[in-house]
Write a protein that holds these residues in place. Structure first.
Motif, PDB file in Angstrom:
ATOM      1  N   MET A   1       0.828  -1.203   0.000  1.00  0.00           N
ATOM      2  CA  MET A   1       0.000   0.000   0.000  1.00  0.00           C
ATOM      3  C   MET A   1       0.862   1.252   0.000  1.00  0.00           C
ATOM      4  O   MET A   1       1.903   1.280   0.621  1.00  0.00           O
ATOM      5  N   SER A   2       0.382   2.287  -0.665  1.00  0.00           N
ATOM      6  CA  SER A   2       1.130   3.539  -0.685  1.00  0.00           C
ATOM      7  C   SER A   2       1.028   4.216   0.676  1.00  0.00           C
ATOM      8  O   SER A   2      -0.036   4.293   1.261  1.00  0.00           O
ATOM      9  N   THR A   3       2.169   4.696   1.180  1.00  0.00           N
ATOM     10  CA  THR A   3       2.115   5.421   2.438  1.00  0.00           C
ATOM     11  C   THR A   3       2.262   6.916   2.188  1.00  0.00           C
ATOM     12  O   THR A   3       2.110   7.720   3.087  1.00  0.00           O
ATOM     13  N   VAL A   4       2.584   7.294   0.938  1.00  0.00           N
ATOM     14  CA  VAL A   4       2.788   8.704   0.615  1.00  0.00           C
ATOM     15  C   VAL A   4       1.442   9.322   0.247  1.00  0.00           C
ATOM     16  O   VAL A   4       0.703   8.788  -0.584  1.00  0.00           O
TER      17      VAL A   4
ATOM     18  N   PRO B   1       6.300   1.050  -8.022  1.00  0.00           N
ATOM     19  CA  PRO B   1       5.733   0.358  -9.187  1.00  0.00           C
ATOM     20  C   PRO B   1       4.278  -0.025  -8.924  1.00  0.00           C
ATOM     21  O   PRO B   1       3.955  -0.522  -7.842  1.00  0.00           O
ATOM     22  N   GLY B   2       3.439   0.208  -9.889  1.00  0.00           N
ATOM     23  CA  GLY B   2       2.007  -0.065  -9.731  1.00  0.00           C
ATOM     24  C   GLY B   2       1.220   1.215  -9.527  1.00  0.00           C
ATOM     25  O   GLY B   2       0.013   1.233  -9.694  1.00  0.00           O
ATOM     26  N   GLN B   3       1.921   2.290  -9.166  1.00  0.00           N
ATOM     27  CA  GLN B   3       1.214   3.544  -8.929  1.00  0.00           C
ATOM     28  C   GLN B   3       1.014   4.326 -10.239  1.00  0.00           C
ATOM     29  O   GLN B   3       1.675   4.059 -11.238  1.00  0.00           O
ATOM     30  N   PHE B   4       0.099   5.258 -10.178  1.00  0.00           N
ATOM     31  CA  PHE B   4      -0.195   6.063 -11.362  1.00  0.00           C
ATOM     32  C   PHE B   4      -0.415   7.510 -10.957  1.00  0.00           C
ATOM     33  O   PHE B   4      -0.431   7.841  -9.762  1.00  0.00           O
ATOM     34  N   LEU B   5      -0.540   8.367 -11.947  1.00  0.00           N
ATOM     35  CA  LEU B   5      -0.858   9.776 -11.683  1.00  0.00           C
ATOM     36  C   LEU B   5      -2.089  10.158 -12.496  1.00  0.00           C
ATOM     37  O   LEU B   5      -2.489   9.456 -13.428  1.00  0.00           O
TER      38      LEU B   5
ATOM     39  N   LEU C   1      -0.852   7.837  -6.875  1.00  0.00           N
ATOM     40  CA  LEU C   1      -2.133   7.192  -6.590  1.00  0.00           C
ATOM     41  C   LEU C   1      -1.955   5.684  -6.800  1.00  0.00           C
ATOM     42  O   LEU C   1      -1.076   5.262  -7.551  1.00  0.00           O
ATOM     43  N   GLY C   2      -2.814   4.912  -6.162  1.00  0.00           N
ATOM     44  CA  GLY C   2      -2.760   3.465  -6.379  1.00  0.00           C
ATOM     45  C   GLY C   2      -1.768   2.773  -5.464  1.00  0.00           C
ATOM     46  O   GLY C   2      -1.133   3.395  -4.617  1.00  0.00           O
ATOM     47  N   ASN C   3      -1.642   1.476  -5.697  1.00  0.00           N
ATOM     48  CA  ASN C   3      -0.894   0.621  -4.775  1.00  0.00           C
ATOM     49  C   ASN C   3       0.360   0.032  -5.400  1.00  0.00           C
ATOM     50  O   ASN C   3       0.522   0.018  -6.615  1.00  0.00           O
ATOM     51  N   HIS C   4       1.172  -0.493  -4.518  1.00  0.00           N
ATOM     52  CA  HIS C   4       2.417  -1.157  -4.891  1.00  0.00           C
ATOM     53  C   HIS C   4       2.117  -2.618  -5.229  1.00  0.00           C
ATOM     54  O   HIS C   4       1.150  -3.172  -4.727  1.00  0.00           O
ATOM     55  N   PHE C   5       2.944  -3.247  -6.075  1.00  0.00           N
ATOM     56  CA  PHE C   5       2.781  -4.679  -6.351  1.00  0.00           C
ATOM     57  C   PHE C   5       3.380  -5.501  -5.192  1.00  0.00           C
ATOM     58  O   PHE C   5       4.504  -5.214  -4.765  1.00  0.00           O
ATOM     59  N   PRO C   6       2.702  -6.553  -4.750  1.00  0.00           N
ATOM     60  CA  PRO C   6       3.366  -7.477  -3.820  1.00  0.00           C
ATOM     61  C   PRO C   6       4.488  -8.215  -4.558  1.00  0.00           C
ATOM     62  O   PRO C   6       4.441  -8.299  -5.795  1.00  0.00           O
TER      63      PRO C   6
ATOM     64  N   TRP D   1       5.733 -16.675  -9.940  1.00  0.00           N
ATOM     65  CA  TRP D   1       4.844 -15.519  -9.911  1.00  0.00           C
ATOM     66  C   TRP D   1       4.598 -14.998 -11.318  1.00  0.00           C
ATOM     67  O   TRP D   1       5.498 -15.034 -12.164  1.00  0.00           O
ATOM     68  N   ILE D   2       3.392 -14.508 -11.528  1.00  0.00           N
ATOM     69  CA  ILE D   2       3.092 -13.890 -12.823  1.00  0.00           C
ATOM     70  C   ILE D   2       2.402 -12.546 -12.565  1.00  0.00           C
ATOM     71  O   ILE D   2       1.507 -12.445 -11.729  1.00  0.00           O
ATOM     72  N   TYR D   3       2.894 -11.521 -13.260  1.00  0.00           N
ATOM     73  CA  TYR D   3       2.287 -10.182 -13.208  1.00  0.00           C
ATOM     74  C   TYR D   3       1.778  -9.883 -14.608  1.00  0.00           C
ATOM     75  O   TYR D   3       2.438 -10.227 -15.605  1.00  0.00           O
ATOM     76  N   SER D   4       0.645  -9.217 -14.680  1.00  0.00           N
ATOM     77  CA  SER D   4       0.144  -8.873 -16.003  1.00  0.00           C
ATOM     78  C   SER D   4      -0.532  -7.501 -15.984  1.00  0.00           C
ATOM     79  O   SER D   4      -1.193  -7.143 -15.003  1.00  0.00           O
ATOM     80  N   ALA D   5      -0.348  -6.756 -17.063  1.00  0.00           N
ATOM     81  CA  ALA D   5      -1.017  -5.454 -17.206  1.00  0.00           C
ATOM     82  C   ALA D   5      -1.328  -5.242 -18.675  1.00  0.00           C
ATOM     83  O   ALA D   5      -0.497  -5.536 -19.545  1.00  0.00           O
ATOM     84  N   GLY D   6      -2.524  -4.763 -18.948  1.00  0.00           N
ATOM     85  CA  GLY D   6      -2.924  -4.540 -20.342  1.00  0.00           C
ATOM     86  C   GLY D   6      -4.434  -4.485 -20.433  1.00  0.00           C
ATOM     87  O   GLY D   6      -5.131  -4.347 -19.425  1.00  0.00           O
ATOM     88  N   PRO D   7      -4.957  -4.624 -21.647  1.00  0.00           N
ATOM     89  CA  PRO D   7      -6.408  -4.553 -21.840  1.00  0.00           C
ATOM     90  C   PRO D   7      -7.129  -5.672 -21.077  1.00  0.00           C
ATOM     91  O   PRO D   7      -6.560  -6.752 -20.875  1.00  0.00           O
ATOM     92  N   ILE D   8      -8.363  -5.411 -20.685  1.00  0.00           N
ATOM     93  CA  ILE D   8      -9.098  -6.376 -19.862  1.00  0.00           C
ATOM     94  C   ILE D   8      -9.218  -7.737 -20.561  1.00  0.00           C
ATOM     95  O   ILE D   8      -9.049  -8.781 -19.933  1.00  0.00           O
ATOM     96  N   ALA D   9      -9.449  -7.731 -21.871  1.00  0.00           N
ATOM     97  CA  ALA D   9      -9.584  -9.006 -22.593  1.00  0.00           C
ATOM     98  C   ALA D   9      -8.301  -9.821 -22.465  1.00  0.00           C
ATOM     99  O   ALA D   9      -8.336 -11.054 -22.326  1.00  0.00           O
TER     100      ALA D   9
END
Ligand SMILES: Cc1cc2nc3c(=O)[nH]c(=O)nc-3n(C[C@H](O)[C@H](O)[C@H](O)COP(=O)(O)OP(=O)(O)OC[C@H]3O[C@@H](n4cnc5c(N)ncnc54)[C@H](O)[C@@H]3O)c2cc1C
Length: 203
Positions: A1-4, A38-42, A96-101, A184-192
């Motif tokens: 979780m972001s603490t900032v 990583p995982g956060q956005f603006l 904004l948003g959270n960190h990756f575990p 472990w697998i991480y994925s980011a992209g379109p919902i489909a």
């Protein structure tokens, strides 16, 4: 979780370069030391525009008070963003948003589709600090822009690419590249794509 706590700032453009086809890299300068994860956005709003809603963008990188955003031209705002010049100001709320575990050891596979590459690129930088991990990055996209993405990754990361038009790497969807589902697998992209990844790895 972001603490900032998120801050609201006007950030100066350092550079705004076209990487390939309709993909750009925007660099913004921050005056203070703010650690982004990583995982956060603006959320971004352009100055002097009629833009009503802010637009979210993942943190692609953050180093030496420079925040980098990888973006694709889609509509009004990204089209105006592509015209930003050095020293222009943009209005930003971040982080904004959270960190990756993260795992402690073993194999990690990262699967990106399109600009989903951005948050996973930032994550790789952090994962590389852990020498007990082996990293494989599967990059998917429409065409040659994936080669530009690949060039951002250090040689310690094993990379495979797939393009829908076959102009680079294997022709087809990135999910075709998923072979080994151990670790472990991480994925980011379109919902489909995320759904297809899930179908591929579920046990
Ligand atoms: C948490 C988060 C992080 C994001 N990170 C990034 C990033 O790092 N880089 C990046 O380029 N984009 C990212 N996006 C998507 C980005 O916010 C949109 O591309 C942007 O808002 C488009 O604004 P626009 O005014 O140019 O297009 P709009 O006029 O709002 O839309 C134009 C067209 O693009 C389509 N569109 C809008 N958003 C998306 C989307 N997310 N996926 C697919 N099609 C879309 C619309 O349906 C419409 O057809 C992210 C979105 C979220 C929610």
């Amino acid at each position: 979780m972001s603490t900032v706590k998120p801050v609201h700032r006007k950030l100066r453009v350092v550079s705004n370069k076209r990487l390939a086809s309709d993909h750009y890299l925007l660099e913004l300068e921050v005056d203070e030391n703010i650690s982004l994860l990583p995982g956060q956005f603006l959320q971004l709003r352009l100055e002097d525009s009629i833009q009503f809603l802010r637009r979210p963008f993942s943190i692609f990188d953050c180093e030496n008070k420079i925040i980098k955003i990888l973006y694709k031209l889609r509509g009004n705002v990204t089209s105006l963003m592509s015209k930003l010049k050095k020293s222009d100001l943009v209005d930003v709320i971040f982080p904004l948003g959270n960190h990756f575990p993260q795992p402690e050891k073993g194999k990690v596979v990262l699967v990106s589709g399109g600009t989903g590459f951005a948050p996973l690129h930032f994550l790789v930088k952090e994962l590389l600090n852990n020498k007990n991990l082996t990293l494989e990055f599967l990059i998917g996209g429409k065409g040659r822009e994936v080669e530009a993405f690949k060039n951002f990754l250090p040689s310690a990361v094993s990379v495979k690419i797939a393009t829908e038009n076959g102009s680079a790497g294997e022709k087809g969807l990135v999910t075709n590249l998923i072979a080994d589902i151990e670790g472990w697998i991480y994925s980011a992209g379109p919902i489909a794509m995320l759904k297809a990844v899930y179908e591929k790895i579920k046990v």
